[in-house]
Design an enzyme around this catalytic site. Sequence first.
Site, PDB file in Angstrom:
ATOM      1  N   LYS A 194      31.996  38.960  38.950  1.00 19.75           N
ATOM      2  CA  LYS A 194      31.585  40.436  38.575  1.00 19.75           C
ATOM      3  C   LYS A 194      31.304  40.716  37.234  1.00 19.75           C
ATOM      4  O   LYS A 194      29.772  40.668  36.840  1.00 19.75           O
ATOM      5  CB  LYS A 194      32.762  41.438  38.807  1.00 19.75           C
ATOM      6  N   TRP A 202      42.179  45.626  47.740  1.00 22.88           N
ATOM      7  CA  TRP A 202      42.526  44.331  47.120  1.00 22.88           C
ATOM      8  C   TRP A 202      43.998  44.270  46.850  1.00 22.88           C
ATOM      9  O   TRP A 202      44.585  43.028  47.180  1.00 22.88           O
ATOM     10  CB  TRP A 202      41.897  44.119  45.755  1.00 22.88           C
ATOM     11  N   ASP A 208      45.849  41.609  38.867  1.00 25.82           N
ATOM     12  CA  ASP A 208      44.336  41.245  39.369  1.00 25.82           C
ATOM     13  C   ASP A 208      43.209  42.036  38.592  1.00 25.82           C
ATOM     14  O   ASP A 208      42.953  43.306  38.886  1.00 25.82           O
ATOM     15  CB  ASP A 208      44.182  41.551  40.794  1.00 25.82           C
TER      16      ASP A 208
END
Length: 364
Positions: free
Chosen positions: A198, A104, A174
């Site tokens: 999530k 990511w 992030d």
Amino acid sequence: MEKRVYNFSAGPAVLPLPVLEKAQRELVCYPGQGMSVMEMSHRSDAFIEIMTRTERDLRALLGVPDNYKVLFLQGGGRLQFSMVPMNLLRGTGKSADYILTGSWGKDALKEAQREGETRVAWDGKEGNYHRVPSQAELKLDPNATYVHFTINETIQGVQFPREPETGNVPLVCDASSEFLSRPVPINKYGLIYACAQKNAGPAGVTIVIVREDLLARSAESLPGMLSYKVHADADSAFNTPPCYALYVVGLVVEWLRDTIGGLDKMHQLNQKKAARLYEVIDQSNGFYTGHATNDCRSLMNVTFRMKNAELDKPFNKEAEAAGLVTLKGHRSVGGFRASIYNAMPPEGVEALREFMLDFARKHG
Ligand code: PMP
């Protein structure tokens, strides 16, 4: 009711059952409104109350200082890969530092490269992204416009135990796959973002926490939908917000506060759950091996491989038959990934643990 499985998906992921049940009770008629939250005007008093309360409860849970804005945006984690450099890098004449500890972070860098000058402060490629750097290994630019890192790499299962130190350079994080799983020293950050699907709620809403002084960097020329300043000035209602997703985030925050007892408690529970699985891996005499090095193993995404990859298929099949689903690892890492976010109950972890022990006994 149909039987629920233990869902180890990396996201969208398991939600707390009491949250789903409350949403179900209020689905057709939100109390006192005679209509569903899905049907309400985002300008109605009832919805504004939901949104205001959600923000207030989230701020209290995380201890967000007054000089930070909390924004509820759309476009997922990925739009933040672009919005961060559009707002904080574009036109500064400076460069942004990226710390790469997995997939990511690399994708975030790719988007920043479209916007301006970037540098890689550390890249974990050599070890196939199995660890985070020490502070001494970071090659930080003291004049950078910000430093970006991914505190938990969802695919590799690699998590920073604590934030890197960046001096006066704003730290951008992030936090998508660990948001609300442990307390956060918000004042160490310039900006934190997390997609909700999530730990925080359903897909569709992305939470951004940004220090107010950084809003001045959003250029007037930016399209409104891509400007942090425009969203902040409009209290996250520049356009129709993702109303229903936001309402569920409110329920999750309430659950964390009232049922779990806050983020310290959540963190302790998450540590216990993860330790139960890593223990099986460590005591399996090499039948299972973990991907991440011990000091940066993720509490959220437990990644492991089997010594004999021919057993991958039977492992998956038998796990599914036992009601343990979505355990397959990402193709770049292989093997398995058990995502055990906040809402995965300890019973689910124990069931997986027993299954892994049993499978190793049968095939080891
Ligand atoms: N960052 C991280 C750490 C992620 O795990 C994900 C999604 N799995 C993303 C960003 C991208 O999020 P989205 O799919 O909401 O754009």
